[in-house]
Design a protein around this motif. Sequence first.
Motif, PDB file in Angstrom:
ATOM      1  N   ASN A  17      -4.247   0.386  11.116  1.00 13.59           N
ATOM      2  CA  ASN A  17      -4.253   0.551   9.661  1.00 13.59           C
ATOM      3  C   ASN A  17      -5.321   1.581   9.320  1.00 13.59           C
ATOM      4  O   ASN A  17      -6.221   1.840  10.126  1.00 13.59           O
ATOM      5  CB  ASN A  17      -4.573  -0.766   8.957  1.00 13.59           C
ATOM      6  CG  ASN A  17      -3.589  -1.887   9.239  1.00 13.59           C
ATOM      7  OD1 ASN A  17      -3.861  -3.030   8.925  1.00 13.59           O
ATOM      8  ND2 ASN A  17      -2.442  -1.603   9.860  1.00 13.59           N
ATOM      9  N   ILE A  31      -3.460   2.921   4.082  1.00 15.74           N
ATOM     10  CA  ILE A  31      -2.182   3.310   4.685  1.00 15.74           C
ATOM     11  C   ILE A  31      -1.704   2.187   5.595  1.00 15.74           C
ATOM     12  O   ILE A  31      -2.397   1.816   6.546  1.00 15.74           O
ATOM     13  CB  ILE A  31      -2.311   4.633   5.464  1.00 15.74           C
ATOM     14  CG1 ILE A  31      -2.778   5.765   4.539  1.00 15.74           C
ATOM     15  CG2 ILE A  31      -0.986   5.001   6.124  1.00 15.74           C
ATOM     16  CD1 ILE A  31      -3.034   7.084   5.239  1.00 15.74           C
ATOM     17  N   ASP A  32      -0.544   1.632   5.273  1.00 24.64           N
ATOM     18  CA  ASP A  32       0.097   0.571   6.064  1.00 24.64           C
ATOM     19  C   ASP A  32      -0.865  -0.579   6.370  1.00 24.64           C
ATOM     20  O   ASP A  32      -1.038  -0.974   7.530  1.00 24.64           O
ATOM     21  CB  ASP A  32       0.650   1.144   7.381  1.00 24.64           C
ATOM     22  CG  ASP A  32       1.794   2.124   7.154  1.00 24.64           C
ATOM     23  OD1 ASP A  32       2.473   2.013   6.119  1.00 24.64           O
ATOM     24  OD2 ASP A  32       2.009   2.992   8.018  1.00 24.64           O
ATOM     25  N   VAL A  54      -0.231   3.369   0.604  1.00 26.03           N
ATOM     26  CA  VAL A  54       0.977   4.085   1.023  1.00 26.03           C
ATOM     27  C   VAL A  54       1.587   3.350   2.211  1.00 26.03           C
ATOM     28  O   VAL A  54       0.892   3.025   3.174  1.00 26.03           O
ATOM     29  CB  VAL A  54       0.684   5.548   1.433  1.00 26.03           C
ATOM     30  CG1 VAL A  54       1.892   6.156   2.142  1.00 26.03           C
ATOM     31  CG2 VAL A  54       0.355   6.389   0.210  1.00 26.03           C
ATOM     32  N   ASN A  55       2.880   3.069   2.101  1.00 22.29           N
ATOM     33  CA  ASN A  55       3.652   2.620   3.263  1.00 22.29           C
ATOM     34  C   ASN A  55       4.370   3.829   3.834  1.00 22.29           C
ATOM     35  O   ASN A  55       5.138   4.489   3.130  1.00 22.29           O
ATOM     36  CB  ASN A  55       4.685   1.571   2.883  1.00 22.29           C
ATOM     37  CG  ASN A  55       4.100   0.236   2.482  1.00 22.29           C
ATOM     38  OD1 ASN A  55       4.675  -0.472   1.680  1.00 22.29           O
ATOM     39  ND2 ASN A  55       2.945  -0.130   3.027  1.00 22.29           N
ATOM     40  N   THR A  56       4.136   4.120   5.114  1.00 27.79           N
ATOM     41  CA  THR A  56       4.830   5.255   5.722  1.00 27.79           C
ATOM     42  C   THR A  56       6.331   4.999   5.841  1.00 27.79           C
ATOM     43  O   THR A  56       7.128   5.931   5.805  1.00 27.79           O
ATOM     44  CB  THR A  56       4.264   5.577   7.113  1.00 27.79           C
ATOM     45  OG1 THR A  56       4.355   4.416   7.955  1.00 27.79           O
ATOM     46  CG2 THR A  56       2.815   6.025   7.013  1.00 27.79           C
ATOM     47  N   HIS A  62       4.372  -2.699   8.708  1.00 28.84           N
ATOM     48  CA  HIS A  62       3.669  -1.693   7.903  1.00 28.84           C
ATOM     49  C   HIS A  62       3.576  -2.099   6.434  1.00 28.84           C
ATOM     50  O   HIS A  62       2.705  -1.615   5.720  1.00 28.84           O
ATOM     51  CB  HIS A  62       4.362  -0.339   8.045  1.00 28.84           C
ATOM     52  CG  HIS A  62       4.256   0.221   9.431  1.00 28.84           C
ATOM     53  ND1 HIS A  62       3.390   1.244   9.775  1.00 28.84           N
ATOM     54  CD2 HIS A  62       4.889  -0.122  10.576  1.00 28.84           C
ATOM     55  CE1 HIS A  62       3.500   1.495  11.068  1.00 28.84           C
ATOM     56  NE2 HIS A  62       4.409   0.678  11.574  1.00 28.84           N
ATOM     57  N   PHE A 133      -1.434  11.636   9.113  1.00 27.00           N
ATOM     58  CA  PHE A 133      -1.202  10.201   9.232  1.00 27.00           C
ATOM     59  C   PHE A 133       0.290  10.046   9.477  1.00 27.00           C
ATOM     60  O   PHE A 133       1.102  10.220   8.570  1.00 27.00           O
ATOM     61  CB  PHE A 133      -1.687   9.481   7.976  1.00 27.00           C
ATOM     62  CG  PHE A 133      -3.157   9.671   7.739  1.00 27.00           C
ATOM     63  CD1 PHE A 133      -4.083   8.817   8.334  1.00 27.00           C
ATOM     64  CD2 PHE A 133      -3.632  10.736   6.980  1.00 27.00           C
ATOM     65  CE1 PHE A 133      -5.454   9.010   8.156  1.00 27.00           C
ATOM     66  CE2 PHE A 133      -4.989  10.940   6.793  1.00 27.00           C
ATOM     67  CZ  PHE A 133      -5.906  10.074   7.385  1.00 27.00           C
TER      68      PHE A 133
END
Length: 265
Positions: A17, A31-32, A54-56, A62, A133
């Motif tokens: 993460n 991020i995630d 942000v979720n990739t 995630h 990322f």
Amino acid sequence: MMIVEQIWTGNSLRNFNYLVACSETGDTLAIDPLDYQKCLNRARHNGWNIAQIVNTHEHGDHTGGNGPMIEATGAKLLAHAGAGDRISGVDRGLKKDDVIKVGTSVELQAMDTPGHTMSHVCLRTISDEPALFSGDTLFNAGAGNCHQGGHPEQLYETFVNQLHDLDPNTKIYPGHDYLTNNLAFTLNREPDNDTARQLLAKLEISHDPEKPMVTTIGLEREVNSFFRLTSPTIVRELCAVFPDLDKRPDTRTVFLKLRELRNSW
């Protein structure tokens, strides 16, 4: 200035993460953040305020920390514009080249990077210190699988048209720690890759996902099979496994055959 905290979850899926913070304001992007408690604890320790997530992509390893993270911080949730029906509560759908601002000193640009899933974003920095990322699209020395909603043809396009030509100094921050296993696959496919061999030998002694090695695009071009599609050794070894393969296969075919082998390796 951008500050990056790479957080090792220690779970069975070997997730990383990330917290990306503005040094001037303390505003932070997560991020995630699957292990939301570790992320929250790290942010609190640093005196940071998590304002965005942000979720990739849409996979549960995630997105699983979204609810508790939002409840604790009130953060806004960002994800690929096409993932809204698979990620609940998205506040902002991201499209190619959209910019995410973090505080006053950090800007990240969304890249539309299908392959692992068809609604996957990578984030690249807009600064003199390039970083990526990469979620589950690009791993250190490897590439994401396409088992759950993705397609290897699209992953190939993402690699050759978007990732390969990034600044060689771009630091790679992936969604999982698979580095040593991926290097072993590289050597299985390209046994004369001395750079990969030396790096794996070093990491077999020193690798610690709590303090992981951060690779660059430049290094990936040397040790990641999915960037080395014209390597004579890789082509020769593929022809040995797939006797019907053209002796001079195009790069798309090489990529797809490598991904096929990695699926069961």
